[in-house]
Design an enzyme around this catalytic site. Structure first.
Site, PDB file in Angstrom:
ATOM      1  N   GLY A 167      21.292 -13.746   3.161  1.00  0.00           N
ATOM      2  CA  GLY A 167      22.039 -14.821   4.783  1.00  0.00           C
ATOM      3  C   GLY A 167      22.835 -13.243   5.774  1.00  0.00           C
ATOM      4  CD  GLU A 224      15.661 -15.391  12.091  1.00  0.00           C
ATOM      5  OE1 GLU A 224      15.126 -16.403  12.545  1.00  0.00           O
ATOM      6  OE2 GLU A 224      16.562 -14.433  12.582  1.00  0.00           O
ATOM      7  NE  ARG A 270      35.082 -17.222  13.123  1.00  0.00           N
ATOM      8  CZ  ARG A 270      35.142 -15.714  12.254  1.00  0.00           C
ATOM      9  NH1 ARG A 270      35.799 -15.116  13.900  1.00  0.00           N
ATOM     10  NH2 ARG A 270      34.467 -15.647  11.346  1.00  0.00           N
ATOM     11  CG  HIS A 279      32.626  -7.440   7.569  1.00  0.00           C
ATOM     12  ND1 HIS A 279      32.106  -8.437   8.402  1.00  0.00           N
ATOM     13  CD2 HIS A 279      32.857  -6.291   7.357  1.00  0.00           C
ATOM     14  CE1 HIS A 279      30.805  -7.242   8.038  1.00  0.00           C
ATOM     15  NE2 HIS A 279      31.278  -5.713   7.926  1.00  0.00           N
ATOM     16  CB  CYS A 330      55.637  -8.906  10.951  1.00  0.00           C
ATOM     17  SG  CYS A 330      55.684  -8.007   9.499  1.00  0.00           S
ATOM     18  CB  ALA A 351      20.708 -18.666   0.800  1.00  0.00           C
ATOM     19  CB  CYS A 370      55.205  -2.550   9.378  1.00  0.00           C
ATOM     20  SG  CYS A 370      54.844  -4.427   8.175  1.00  0.00           S
TER      21      CYS A 370
HETATM   22  N1  APR Z   1      19.536 -19.193   4.548  1.00  0.00           N
HETATM   23  C1  APR Z   1      19.221 -17.850   4.637  1.00  0.00           C
HETATM   24  N2  APR Z   1      19.657 -17.425   5.600  1.00  0.00           N
HETATM   25  C2  APR Z   1      20.533 -17.704   6.568  1.00  0.00           C
HETATM   26  C3  APR Z   1      20.362 -19.521   6.568  1.00  0.00           C
HETATM   27  C4  APR Z   1      20.345 -19.908   5.274  1.00  0.00           C
HETATM   28  N3  APR Z   1      20.608 -21.011   5.343  1.00  0.00           N
HETATM   29  N4  APR Z   1      21.310 -19.312   7.705  1.00  0.00           N
HETATM   30  C5  APR Z   1      21.253 -18.193   8.204  1.00  0.00           C
HETATM   31  N5  APR Z   1      20.006 -17.826   7.295  1.00  0.00           N
HETATM   32  C6  APR Z   1      20.166 -16.740   7.970  1.00  0.00           C
HETATM   33  C7  APR Z   1      19.729 -16.178   9.295  1.00  0.00           C
HETATM   34  O1  APR Z   1      18.563 -15.977   9.029  1.00  0.00           O
HETATM   35  C8  APR Z   1      20.829 -14.468  10.302  1.00  0.00           C
HETATM   36  O2  APR Z   1      19.189 -13.752   9.856  1.00  0.00           O
HETATM   37  O3  APR Z   1      21.545 -15.514   8.228  1.00  0.00           O
HETATM   38  C9  APR Z   1      22.188 -14.391   8.379  1.00  0.00           C
HETATM   39  C10 APR Z   1      23.108 -14.518   9.429  1.00  0.00           C
HETATM   40  O4  APR Z   1      23.207 -13.532  10.541  1.00  0.00           O
HETATM   41  P1  APR Z   1      24.227 -13.354  11.372  1.00  0.00           P
HETATM   42  O5  APR Z   1      24.462 -14.093  12.379  1.00  0.00           O
HETATM   43  O6  APR Z   1      24.696 -11.949  11.968  1.00  0.00           O
HETATM   44  O7  APR Z   1      25.832 -12.894  10.221  1.00  0.00           O
HETATM   45  P2  APR Z   1      25.580 -11.267   8.987  1.00  0.00           P
HETATM   46  O8  APR Z   1      24.800 -10.840   9.192  1.00  0.00           O
HETATM   47  O9  APR Z   1      27.052 -12.015   7.970  1.00  0.00           O
HETATM   48  O10 APR Z   1      26.534 -10.556  10.904  1.00  0.00           O
HETATM   49  C11 APR Z   1      27.394  -9.435   9.840  1.00  0.00           C
HETATM   50  O11 APR Z   1      28.418  -9.345  12.035  1.00  0.00           O
HETATM   51  O12 APR Z   1      30.328 -10.163  13.857  1.00  0.00           O
HETATM   52  C12 APR Z   1      29.705  -9.790  12.981  1.00  0.00           C
HETATM   53  O13 APR Z   1      31.583  -9.505  11.320  1.00  0.00           O
HETATM   54  C13 APR Z   1      30.535 -10.443  11.650  1.00  0.00           C
HETATM   55  O14 APR Z   1      30.359 -10.079   8.999  1.00  0.00           O
HETATM   56  C14 APR Z   1      29.052 -10.566  10.352  1.00  0.00           C
HETATM   57  C15 APR Z   1      28.904  -9.088  10.329  1.00  0.00           C
END
Ligand code: APR
Length: 242
Positions: free
Chosen positions: A186, A214, A67, A116, A147, A230, A127
């Protein structure tokens, strides 16, 4: 609908922004949920829990290095850049991100808090010493980086089952309670405590604008839901702000 968002923002002086993986999707960084989400193909319990790290730290590091490489190659997209512009237009601004990819900071956002953690930092599993950078080769050579105290380093991110940094959360809540408006962009709104932000914002009368491809579980309680990318929505919004 976008006009409603612009009207709210034009009368706001204090702006809170919450972002999630969706804002970095247009930079080519996979999100976690949805059709191509990471959690469709990888196991949370094998990769993103303290138990997973205790059982197989090398596997966990391998996934985080993969990643890190994707994220290192990625560049901030228009949504990140527009948020830098938006920050300058408000008297007070705070961007709370669930993302660990550093892209808001790379774009130039100033007042950013990471809920996060950050995938480019690591910290000692024993530590607690934090390392701001750990090069890929360092980590790869030993498979699992260590470490100076001799214990394993782990990615400095919040895993499932772990508490979020309380100082960051409290600072965010304090800012949110004074904010005129919150943009939530997002994020799927299923991971707590960030998922609670719309409910919390409601209690202090903070207007909420959601930007997402969505609808999400948060959509029913937000003031304005803007469906779309976005980058496109935020670019349109900023063009109407002085
Ligand atoms: N513009 C706007 N929204 C978008 C776009 C885009 N181009 N592409 C994807 N999305 C939206 C999706 O519809 C979805 O609702 O972004 C969201 C991504 O959701 P997740 O993948 O669940 O990400 P997030 O909400 O950040 O997850 C929260 O989950 O696994 C953990 O630690 C990880 O920080 C993360 C946390």
């Amino acid at each position: 609908m976008i006009q409603n968002a612009i009207d709210i923002l034009k009368t706001s002086k204090i702006l809170f922004v919450l972002t999630g993986a969706g804002i970095s999707a247009e930079s080519g960084i996979p999100t976690f949920r949805g059709v191509d989400g990471l959690w469709k193909n990888y196991s949370v319990t094998d990769l993103a829990t303290p138990e997973a790290f205790a059982k197989n730290p090398a596997l966990v590091w391998e996934w985080y290095q993969w990643r890190q490489e994707i994220i290192s190659r990625a560049k901030p997209n228009a949504a990140h850049t527009v948020l830098v512009e938006i920050e300058k237009k408000f008297d007070k601004f705070l961007l709370l991100t669930q993302n660990v990819d550093n892209l808001h900071q790379r774009a130039g956002s100033k007042n950013v808090l990471e809920l996060h953690g950050n995938i480019f930092r690591s910290r000692c599993n024993t530590c607690g010493m934090v390392y701001e950078t750990i090069t890929k080769t360092e980590a790869k050579a030993a498979n699992v980086p260590t470490c100076t105290c001799g214990s394993f380093l782990r990615p400095d991110v919040v895993w499932f089952g772990e508490p979020i940094p309380q100082d960051i959360w409290q600072e965010s809540l304090s800012f949110l309670s004074k904010a005129d408006c919150a943009i939530i962009c997002g994020t799927s709104g299923v991971v707590w405590p960030a998922a609670a932000i719309p409910q919390i914002a409601k209690t202090t009368g903070t207007k909420i604008i959601e930007v997402n491809l969505e609808q999400t579980p948060m959509t029913p309680i937000v003031d304005v839901s803007l469906l779309g990318k976005a980058s496109e929505i935020l670019t349109e919004i900023v063009s109407h702000l002085r």
